[in-house]
Design a protein around this motif. Sequence first.
Motif, PDB file in Angstrom:
ATOM      1  N   GLN A 145      -5.643   3.116  -0.381  1.00 16.48           N
ATOM      2  CA  GLN A 145      -5.207   2.728  -1.720  1.00 16.48           C
ATOM      3  C   GLN A 145      -6.388   2.307  -2.579  1.00 16.48           C
ATOM      4  O   GLN A 145      -6.413   2.591  -3.784  1.00 16.48           O
ATOM      5  CB  GLN A 145      -4.180   1.596  -1.639  1.00 16.48           C
ATOM      6  CG  GLN A 145      -3.658   1.161  -2.998  1.00 16.48           C
ATOM      7  CD  GLN A 145      -2.273   0.562  -2.932  1.00 16.48           C
ATOM      8  OE1 GLN A 145      -1.336   1.190  -2.439  1.00 16.48           O
ATOM      9  NE2 GLN A 145      -2.143  -0.657  -3.417  1.00 16.48           N
ATOM     10  N   SER A 146      -7.376   1.647  -1.989  1.00 17.25           N
ATOM     11  CA  SER A 146      -8.555   1.231  -2.755  1.00 17.25           C
ATOM     12  C   SER A 146      -9.321   2.448  -3.265  1.00 17.25           C
ATOM     13  O   SER A 146      -9.767   2.476  -4.421  1.00 17.25           O
ATOM     14  CB  SER A 146      -9.462   0.354  -1.886  1.00 17.25           C
ATOM     15  OG  SER A 146      -8.798  -0.829  -1.491  1.00 17.25           O
ATOM     16  N   ILE A 147      -9.477   3.451  -2.418  1.00 13.84           N
ATOM     17  CA  ILE A 147     -10.151   4.682  -2.846  1.00 13.84           C
ATOM     18  C   ILE A 147      -9.333   5.365  -3.952  1.00 13.84           C
ATOM     19  O   ILE A 147      -9.884   5.880  -4.931  1.00 13.84           O
ATOM     20  CB  ILE A 147     -10.347   5.633  -1.651  1.00 13.84           C
ATOM     21  CG1 ILE A 147     -11.324   5.010  -0.642  1.00 13.84           C
ATOM     22  CG2 ILE A 147     -10.855   6.988  -2.107  1.00 13.84           C
ATOM     23  CD1 ILE A 147     -11.468   5.795   0.653  1.00 13.84           C
ATOM     24  N   GLY A 148      -8.018   5.338  -3.799  1.00 15.48           N
ATOM     25  CA  GLY A 148      -7.156   5.910  -4.833  1.00 15.48           C
ATOM     26  C   GLY A 148      -7.298   5.183  -6.155  1.00 15.48           C
ATOM     27  O   GLY A 148      -7.297   5.808  -7.226  1.00 15.48           O
ATOM     28  N   ALA A 149      -7.418   3.845  -6.115  1.00 18.69           N
ATOM     29  CA  ALA A 149      -7.592   3.063  -7.346  1.00 18.69           C
ATOM     30  C   ALA A 149      -8.876   3.455  -8.060  1.00 18.69           C
ATOM     31  O   ALA A 149      -8.911   3.598  -9.290  1.00 18.69           O
ATOM     32  CB  ALA A 149      -7.587   1.572  -7.016  1.00 18.69           C
ATOM     33  N   LEU A 150      -9.951   3.630  -7.292  1.00 16.82           N
ATOM     34  CA  LEU A 150     -11.207   4.093  -7.885  1.00 16.82           C
ATOM     35  C   LEU A 150     -11.045   5.510  -8.429  1.00 16.82           C
ATOM     36  O   LEU A 150     -11.662   5.882  -9.433  1.00 16.82           O
ATOM     37  CB  LEU A 150     -12.333   4.048  -6.856  1.00 16.82           C
ATOM     38  CG  LEU A 150     -12.788   2.655  -6.401  1.00 16.82           C
ATOM     39  CD1 LEU A 150     -13.795   2.769  -5.267  1.00 16.82           C
ATOM     40  CD2 LEU A 150     -13.385   1.875  -7.571  1.00 16.82           C
ATOM     41  N   GLY A 151     -10.187   6.301  -7.774  1.00 15.28           N
ATOM     42  CA  GLY A 151      -9.923   7.655  -8.239  1.00 15.28           C
ATOM     43  C   GLY A 151      -9.262   7.683  -9.608  1.00 15.28           C
ATOM     44  O   GLY A 151      -9.502   8.591 -10.418  1.00 15.28           O
TER      45      GLY A 151
ATOM     46  N   TYR B 140       0.843  -1.186   0.000  1.00 15.61           N
ATOM     47  CA  TYR B 140       0.000   0.000   0.000  1.00 15.61           C
ATOM     48  C   TYR B 140       0.886   1.248   0.000  1.00 15.61           C
ATOM     49  O   TYR B 140       1.437   1.637   1.028  1.00 15.61           O
ATOM     50  CB  TYR B 140      -0.915  -0.013   1.224  1.00 15.61           C
ATOM     51  CG  TYR B 140      -1.739  -1.280   1.332  1.00 15.61           C
ATOM     52  CD1 TYR B 140      -2.453  -1.758   0.238  1.00 15.61           C
ATOM     53  CD2 TYR B 140      -1.799  -2.000   2.533  1.00 15.61           C
ATOM     54  CE1 TYR B 140      -3.220  -2.912   0.330  1.00 15.61           C
ATOM     55  CE2 TYR B 140      -2.558  -3.153   2.629  1.00 15.61           C
ATOM     56  CZ  TYR B 140      -3.266  -3.611   1.528  1.00 15.61           C
ATOM     57  OH  TYR B 140      -4.017  -4.762   1.614  1.00 15.61           O
ATOM     58  N   VAL B 141       1.015   1.860  -1.163  1.00 16.98           N
ATOM     59  CA  VAL B 141       1.932   3.002  -1.312  1.00 16.98           C
ATOM     60  C   VAL B 141       1.226   4.237  -1.857  1.00 16.98           C
ATOM     61  O   VAL B 141       1.873   5.273  -2.054  1.00 16.98           O
ATOM     62  CB  VAL B 141       3.100   2.625  -2.255  1.00 16.98           C
ATOM     63  CG1 VAL B 141       3.941   1.522  -1.649  1.00 16.98           C
ATOM     64  CG2 VAL B 141       2.576   2.213  -3.634  1.00 16.98           C
ATOM     65  N   MET B 142      -0.094   4.161  -2.112  1.00 17.20           N
ATOM     66  CA  MET B 142      -0.841   5.273  -2.690  1.00 17.20           C
ATOM     67  C   MET B 142      -1.945   5.704  -1.736  1.00 17.20           C
ATOM     68  O   MET B 142      -2.621   4.864  -1.139  1.00 17.20           O
ATOM     69  CB  MET B 142      -1.436   4.844  -4.038  1.00 17.20           C
ATOM     70  CG  MET B 142      -2.210   5.924  -4.770  1.00 17.20           C
ATOM     71  SD  MET B 142      -2.716   5.406  -6.442  1.00 17.20           S
ATOM     72  CE  MET B 142      -3.838   4.056  -6.040  1.00 17.20           C
ATOM     73  N   ASP B 143      -2.142   7.035  -1.617  1.00 13.31           N
ATOM     74  CA  ASP B 143      -3.206   7.516  -0.742  1.00 13.31           C
ATOM     75  C   ASP B 143      -4.511   7.664  -1.520  1.00 13.31           C
ATOM     76  O   ASP B 143      -4.581   7.349  -2.723  1.00 13.31           O
ATOM     77  CB  ASP B 143      -2.805   8.811  -0.044  1.00 13.31           C
ATOM     78  CG  ASP B 143      -2.626   9.985  -1.013  1.00 13.31           C
ATOM     79  OD1 ASP B 143      -3.128   9.922  -2.159  1.00 13.31           O
ATOM     80  OD2 ASP B 143      -1.985  10.978  -0.623  1.00 13.31           O
ATOM     81  N   GLU B 144      -5.539   8.154  -0.870  1.00 10.56           N
ATOM     82  CA  GLU B 144      -6.859   8.244  -1.501  1.00 10.56           C
ATOM     83  C   GLU B 144      -6.918   9.295  -2.600  1.00 10.56           C
ATOM     84  O   GLU B 144      -7.868   9.332  -3.395  1.00 10.56           O
ATOM     85  CB  GLU B 144      -7.932   8.542  -0.444  1.00 10.56           C
ATOM     86  CG  GLU B 144      -7.790   9.876   0.245  1.00 10.56           C
ATOM     87  CD  GLU B 144      -6.915   9.826   1.481  1.00 10.56           C
ATOM     88  OE1 GLU B 144      -7.054  10.711   2.351  1.00 10.56           O
ATOM     89  OE2 GLU B 144      -6.098   8.886   1.583  1.00 10.56           O
ATOM     90  N   ASN B 145      -5.903  10.151  -2.689  1.00  9.78           N
ATOM     91  CA  ASN B 145      -5.854  11.182  -3.728  1.00  9.78           C
ATOM     92  C   ASN B 145      -4.950  10.784  -4.885  1.00  9.78           C
ATOM     93  O   ASN B 145      -4.550  11.634  -5.688  1.00  9.78           O
ATOM     94  CB  ASN B 145      -5.373  12.510  -3.129  1.00  9.78           C
ATOM     95  CG  ASN B 145      -6.314  13.033  -2.068  1.00  9.78           C
ATOM     96  OD1 ASN B 145      -7.530  13.062  -2.267  1.00  9.78           O
ATOM     97  ND2 ASN B 145      -5.767  13.433  -0.926  1.00  9.78           N
ATOM     98  N   CYS B 146      -4.603   9.507  -4.958  1.00 13.28           N
ATOM     99  CA  CYS B 146      -3.753   8.974  -6.038  1.00 13.28           C
ATOM    100  C   CYS B 146      -2.350   9.565  -5.993  1.00 13.28           C
ATOM    101  O   CYS B 146      -1.695   9.723  -7.033  1.00 13.28           O
ATOM    102  CB  CYS B 146      -4.373   9.215  -7.410  1.00 13.28           C
ATOM    103  SG  CYS B 146      -6.094   8.699  -7.566  1.00 13.28           S
ATOM    104  N   GLN B 147      -1.879   9.891  -4.800  1.00 17.19           N
ATOM    105  CA  GLN B 147      -0.546  10.450  -4.609  1.00 17.19           C
ATOM    106  C   GLN B 147       0.289   9.486  -3.758  1.00 17.19           C
ATOM    107  O   GLN B 147      -0.258   8.655  -3.026  1.00 17.19           O
ATOM    108  CB  GLN B 147      -0.630  11.811  -3.925  1.00 17.19           C
ATOM    109  CG  GLN B 147      -1.391  12.860  -4.723  1.00 17.19           C
ATOM    110  CD  GLN B 147      -0.777  13.120  -6.080  1.00 17.19           C
ATOM    111  OE1 GLN B 147       0.441  13.283  -6.198  1.00 17.19           O
ATOM    112  NE2 GLN B 147      -1.620  13.155  -7.116  1.00 17.19           N
TER     113      GLN B 147
END
Length: 709
Positions: A555-561, A536-543
């Motif tokens: 990371q899951s929220i970021g993937a949907l982003g 898990y290396v990505m936050d919810e803002n895809c950063q």
Amino acid sequence: MSDMQAKTMTHRTAVLRSIFTACALVCVAHVAFPPLAYAYVDPSVMTYTIQALAGVAVALGAVAGVAFRRTRKVLMKALNIDENAGKEVEGDVHRTGAAWAEADCDEAGRTRSFAEAPDARYAKKKERSGKPLPWPKRIVVSLVASAFLAYTVFVVAPYEIVASNSSSLVFGLSDIWAPIAVGGIVITVCLALVLSIFRGKVFDVAVVLVVALGVCAYVQVMFLNTSLPTADGASVVWGDYTTATAVSAAVWIAVVAAFVGFAAYRSRLCRGVSVAIGACLIIVQSVAVASLFLTPQAADADTVAEASTEPLVVTEDGLYSVSSKENVIVFILDKFDTFEMEHLLDENPDLLDPFTGFTYFPDSTGSMVPTMFALPYLVTGELPQEGEEFTRYIDERYTRSTFLEDIAKQGYDVGIYSDSLGWGDIGELADKTVNIHPLGERRSSLDVEGAVGILYQCALYRDLPWVFKPPFWFYTDQVNDAMVVRDSDANGADTPYTMNDLRYYDMLANGGLKVEDGGAEGDFRLIHLNGSHEPYVMDENCQPAEGGESTRDEQSIGALGIVEEYIGQLKEKGLYENSTIIVMADHGDWYVSKDPLTEPTSPLMLAKPAQSKEDSEKPCVISDMPVSHADLFPTVIDAVGGDGSKYGSTMFEIDDKDRARYYYMTTTDHSEGYVNEIIEFEIDGPMSDFDNWHLTGRKWYYDSKNYTK
């Protein structure tokens, strides 16, 4: 015995020894070269086997040499044969002239102080041993010791890692062998120069220590890595490996202590023995390395199309392009489980608001696990048949599939973007896709510095004792990403595709989708992203996550982003309503286990058909209809204008809540080697109720350590 008789006896003895030697060699050859066995063997296993056999051969050769020499001496003595009979030999050396009387010689011509000679010789030997080796000799000894350590850790290890993971890496041995070899030479020379600075006993101990570390690394790989965690990105609970850590540490300490202790007692002898051991193990490992390059599947990491000598590569060609006409886009978010989605919706009820026109199917079942089986299924639609050998299924799944061909027949450009297409003849995909092809200049896409760095990290992870492994832990996508030089061309025609969600989002958000007005009727794209998979290396803002680590939810929220950004650009370009979009996972939650499932697992499933602008703007709806991976194929074929009924009903046509669905789980028991068992479940009701999951009794066996394609 006359000279003639002695010569005759010598000749007969030589003949007998020759016959005996020939018979012995025939026996050895009979054992060493058994009848051929036709099988695919994992290169990592093969190299270990060859190393063991080569070591035995070296040892037996030394023993045989000693045995033959001693046998010869015994025969000569027993038969009273003088080897020097009939030959001109030098006589004994003795003093002559006036010195004869002064030397007080005996009648044999030897001085009466002859008995004292051994003591004199020992004194001279002791005097010589006290002198340090001159630098030219020290550098030679240092080079052998350094070469053994550097070769074992920084050459053999990277070669074996790349060869044994050829199906998962974008570059193979043919690409990395030279920079790895050069790196090994540089390390050898530098270490040898440092060692040669020391003198006397300190030098001997330093050389012995270097060899001891090389031996420890060799033993670690051969015997102490049996339970090494797989490089799949999942977090490793190192506390579960306490026993392995303790055993490994004890072995390393014992080996190093034995070598150094011996060196402290008999430094010169230990130095010689250590260098000999290092040289022998270099030879043994070289035989194994040679096998990697001679094995067809290891000669190139990528499968080579029969019609071409160039390696085929899954590139980024067309990754950021869409058609101005029709588009069918499939996003595969790795390991994104439906239960995770339900949890996220409980916490964020508006999470799916951007997914207008979509239908969310929470009652979804997958096909196969892990990704190396699931992804090829989602590209081919092929499952193993009852009674079929699983290895045959792997070999033929691409060749017997017509799924992509049916899409291409409708005039669509096909792009498949995944680094997990696995084994099998992906050459079958080359003429159906726009992005699977040889690179223009393959080596220009290899980041030499990055490749050497990441492979050294992998080597240290493999060869060091367990207590030092955590800092060097890695995962496959990290290796691929470090190896690739990114193409400045936005279409990425000469850039191998690697799963890097952060980079994909950055390219998508900053470069944007390119609309192409080609001759095709539309574009089909299947894009495999890391999704909810570890690490898990990505936050919810895809950063990038702060501190380099986020959570599964973030990371899951970021993937949907990432998907949200993609569909947002389609909306801006007026292409959204004419696009069929499917957002799914290759599998739900899964973990390595030797036992069948004990609870449900479900891959994410969201889908939007091409429809009117009005329908495309409606909020996402939820359907309780039971869907599965098998429904992907009729849905896609129907979307491109083909006959979807060949594959079944589309997701939007299913109206039978009691339909049976099938799931193929892979169980793994490493205590029995690497034998996997693929077992079939039938789900005859809502997947969330595990009482509806039943084993059918159908199963397939698969030995992952004895099959690599």
